[in-house]
Design a protein around this motif. Sequence first.
Motif, mmCIF file in Angstrom:
data_model
loop_
_atom_site.group_PDB
_atom_site.id
_atom_site.type_symbol
_atom_site.label_atom_id
_atom_site.label_comp_id
_atom_site.label_asym_id
_atom_site.label_seq_id
_atom_site.Cartn_x
_atom_site.Cartn_y
_atom_site.Cartn_z
ATOM 1 N N PRO A 289 -12.382 2.163 -5.365
ATOM 2 C CA PRO A 289 -12.638 3.163 -5.182
ATOM 3 C C PRO A 289 -12.047 4.167 -6.274
ATOM 4 N N ASP A 290 -12.658 5.063 -6.351
ATOM 5 C CA ASP A 290 -12.200 6.283 -7.134
ATOM 6 C C ASP A 290 -10.549 6.444 -6.535
ATOM 7 N N LYS A 291 -9.964 7.071 -5.580
ATOM 8 C CA LYS A 291 -9.559 7.004 -4.702
ATOM 9 C C LYS A 291 -9.076 6.394 -4.040
ATOM 10 N N LEU A 292 -7.423 5.336 -3.695
ATOM 11 C CA LEU A 292 -7.258 4.409 -3.444
ATOM 12 C C LEU A 292 -6.309 5.161 -1.696
ATOM 13 N N ARG A 293 -6.544 4.360 -0.155
ATOM 14 C CA ARG A 293 -6.722 5.213 0.847
ATOM 15 C C ARG A 293 -5.158 4.572 0.926
ATOM 16 N N LYS A 294 -4.792 5.500 1.579
ATOM 17 C CA LYS A 294 -2.865 5.729 2.627
ATOM 18 C C LYS A 294 -3.246 5.138 3.675
ATOM 19 N N ALA A 295 -1.842 4.615 3.279
ATOM 20 C CA ALA A 295 -1.116 4.022 4.990
ATOM 21 C C ALA A 295 -0.318 4.472 4.923
ATOM 22 N N LYS A 296 0.338 4.947 6.200
ATOM 23 C CA LYS A 296 1.659 5.661 6.836
ATOM 24 C C LYS A 296 2.211 4.399 6.895
ATOM 25 N N VAL A 297 3.974 4.585 6.832
ATOM 26 C CA VAL A 297 4.920 4.080 7.641
ATOM 27 C C VAL A 297 5.204 4.649 8.572
ATOM 28 N N ARG A 298 4.697 4.351 9.977
ATOM 29 C CA ARG A 298 5.659 5.165 11.472
ATOM 30 C C ARG A 298 7.142 4.790 11.360
ATOM 31 N N ALA A 299 7.913 5.588 10.877
ATOM 32 C CA ALA A 299 9.241 5.274 11.021
ATOM 33 C C ALA A 299 10.455 6.291 10.452
ATOM 34 N N LEU A 413 4.414 -16.841 1.488
ATOM 35 C CA LEU A 413 3.298 -16.884 0.149
ATOM 36 C C LEU A 413 4.172 -16.829 -1.208
ATOM 37 N N PRO A 414 3.719 -17.558 -2.101
ATOM 38 C CA PRO A 414 4.188 -16.817 -3.751
ATOM 39 C C PRO A 414 4.410 -15.666 -3.845
ATOM 40 N N ASP A 415 5.514 -15.133 -4.476
ATOM 41 C CA ASP A 415 5.793 -13.858 -4.875
ATOM 42 C C ASP A 415 4.987 -13.161 -5.937
ATOM 43 N N ALA A 416 3.770 -13.606 -6.167
ATOM 44 C CA ALA A 416 2.474 -12.629 -6.678
ATOM 45 C C ALA A 416 2.452 -12.064 -5.782
ATOM 46 N N TRP A 417 2.198 -12.349 -4.577
ATOM 47 C CA TRP A 417 1.852 -11.478 -3.258
ATOM 48 C C TRP A 417 2.375 -10.036 -2.994
ATOM 49 N N LYS A 418 3.776 -10.129 -3.383
ATOM 50 C CA LYS A 418 4.513 -9.688 -2.902
ATOM 51 C C LYS A 418 3.700 -7.824 -3.368
ATOM 52 N N ARG A 419 3.488 -8.033 -4.633
ATOM 53 C CA ARG A 419 3.244 -6.755 -5.071
ATOM 54 C C ARG A 419 1.594 -5.846 -4.423
ATOM 55 N N TRP A 420 0.988 -6.155 -3.677
ATOM 56 C CA TRP A 420 -0.740 -6.629 -2.758
ATOM 57 C C TRP A 420 -0.041 -6.116 -1.217
ATOM 58 N N PHE A 421 1.153 -6.432 -0.998
ATOM 59 C CA PHE A 421 1.267 -5.956 0.293
ATOM 60 C C PHE A 421 2.637 -5.157 -0.028
ATOM 61 N N ALA A 422 2.467 -4.330 -0.323
ATOM 62 C CA ALA A 422 3.605 -3.113 -0.683
ATOM 63 C C ALA A 422 4.249 -2.177 0.019
ATOM 64 N N LEU A 423 4.597 -1.946 1.124
ATOM 65 C CA LEU A 423 4.913 -0.806 1.567
ATOM 66 C C LEU A 423 5.219 0.374 1.360
ATOM 67 N N GLY A 424 3.977 1.430 1.667
ATOM 68 C CA GLY A 424 4.943 2.863 1.123
ATOM 69 C C GLY A 424 5.212 3.639 1.669
#
Length: 760
Positions: A289-299, A413-424
């Motif tokens: 998508p043109d703009k990535l979706r956002k997700a909130k860290v609820r803390a 998981l291998p370290d290559a996946w960390k950047r795909w699952f970075a928390l915001g």
Amino acid sequence: MVVAAKGGMEGQGTERQAQEAGSLQAGTAQVLDDQKAKEEKFLGPLLGLLAHYGWRTEFSRIAFAGMSVGELGMTLKEQILVSPSKIGNVARLIAERFSQQIQRGATNLAAGKNLVPLPLYYLSAEDMDIALSSHPAARKVSDFGKDRKRVKPLYSHIKAWVFLIILAINYMHTGTAYTSLSECSTEFSPSEAQLESITRIHLAACDWLHLCPSRLPDIDWDKEMAGRRLHYDGEVVAKAEDLTWEKVEAGLPPIDLTAKVPAIALAEGDLLEILKDPEKVAKPRSQWPDKLRKAKVRANDKEWELLAKGLHVRGICGLVEEDELIMHHGDPLLSGAFGVSKGKQFTNSSGEKVDILRLIINLIPANELQEMVVADILTLPHFSLWSGLELLEEEWVCWDAEDLKCAFYLFVLPDAWKRWFALGRPLRGTVFGKPANKRYYLGVRVIPMGWQSASGLCQYIQRRLQKMAPPIGGGFPASKELRKDLPLPSDEWGRVYHFYQTYLDNIDEGRVLKGVCKEPGPSPLHRALSAAFKAWQITTNSSKAINGASEGATLGAETLGHAGLVWPGEDKCLKAISCALWCLCQEKPTKKSLASGGGLWLFLLQFRRCFMPLLCRFWTVLEFWPEHRSFYLADEFLSLLCAIPLLRMDLRLSCDSLTTCSDASEWGAGVCYATTITEQGRDALGGFSRQVGGPGRDEVGLIELFGGIGGGRRALEILGVGCQRSISTLRTTRRLPGWCMRHTQTRFTCRTSGRWMPRC
């Protein structure tokens, strides 16, 4: 002549006047009838509504919490008999016209009579004694068979539930049109089949009273519903809650149990390549998508720092620097996190009882950019597959089971996946003992709950652990696996004697044994798997383990191996009853409360699918009729409550020799039956849903072009060869909609591009 003519004319005039008067009278009567019909059409539903709400008011004053199941049966019977609903009309017809006491040893049984509607016939206490001691369907599960003196004190409870069960069956038979029941003959000479059915219903009522000795729980459903929300697709889900480290830590495994097993050590082939390189399942940038979706860290900030420290120390999360983040049009790919209640509580540092939170990673932004890795998700079993066991009288089922503790936090998981699952939400370096001028993000290292590929990957890893050779695996043979995408693992006679199944973190093994129900202990395969878990430093949940026992609980079902029964369990049944009663008492039940209650009952109905029609109008009313929901759904909830003793799977049900073939569609329906078996049919017995598990279950793939009804796959099944992967395309026809002209049963890897192709 003149006088005569005048008299004749006067006679004709009188006759004409009489005809006109008759026509006027008939017209007036027709008008009155039409007016009466209109009034009934208008007033009938209105009067029905008023009568229902009057009945509901009295019904809601009953204190159901704390009642025994027997007391509930008697109360339900009394309330249904005075209910203005359709099921109430059926109940009154049964009680008034279809009730008769037949003496023991009666010989005047009717022949060739339809099975339904069933007459209301009660066995005497003496007949119950005889049935419990000698009838083939009498279960060892019931204490009544051991101590028959218990029958007489509970005889009224048994009779109440027999009435309710017969009511549910007859109500379903009439299709809610109770007038069709009133037209049935009231001549009572029950057939032998009816007498046998009624005897079995009495035995089922005895089992029901024995299996549910607890009293109805006092559940605050208003509070329960407040903790849930209605998802956009109509599903009821738990409410997301703000995270605190104290609540999350109470639900996390100890440090020595997390992030212990590398996922790539248990993978091979295409899946191994995907785990090494996440880019293989990433969609092309042109599809992002043109703009990535956002997700909130609820803390809040303080709690987020505590969470970050705890998750990092346990190895659940690693650190991702800012320049490592995935960027798209200047925006970083960042996901969120929230908590949902696990339904368990602990005492916090302030001495209060609070809910334990399950940590959920909101990976909607990342999931949108990846193809789903299906892996082995199509192999997930369900308990209804156990109906293929078909136990003989001297046979029983022995169970072995293991449950992995904290499976989603176990595999790394291998370290290559960390950047795909970075928390915001960024964190200062000092939180982790790093330089203060650097900012870090948490990146999930384990299989995150919230990732669209998590279930398929966990299922794959578990099955690999089972099938690898000892000492690093259980050595389970592929030919014995019970899975929903393949035929039952039966022998050459079509019998299932030994099977195992894998459902994410649950591993179950079943063996059909003969003779006295003496528990033999764990099987050799089970012992080998336990040794493999120790070799991998995998911890199992001892409270859920089963070692060669006849009873157990798995996949949401409870098994009574010695009795040959599978049922939802006492807790689920009582909870469903409590929820149905609460919905019946509500003046204006909400969509969320009804969806929750419907979901509970839909699960129970899977144990006896023939009762599914009891939820006839439920979903229509839920979605489109917001007004007077309690009025429209009273019949359905009451009929479900009546049928609950029969919501179970009986593995010892005998097979009827009558073979039928039916065809039902929107255009017509038909049914025929076979009078004898041919030689060709004799050769084909057991060759449809039951092939000998053997070659090809995990090695053979099939590609069919213009496969139609799947002739190629069917041919392999007849040969006893099972396919793990099957891809077929359908020839276009005018009757097929466009979305189903091409169908693939599972995903596959394209050898030319190396990408994991989506399911079509």
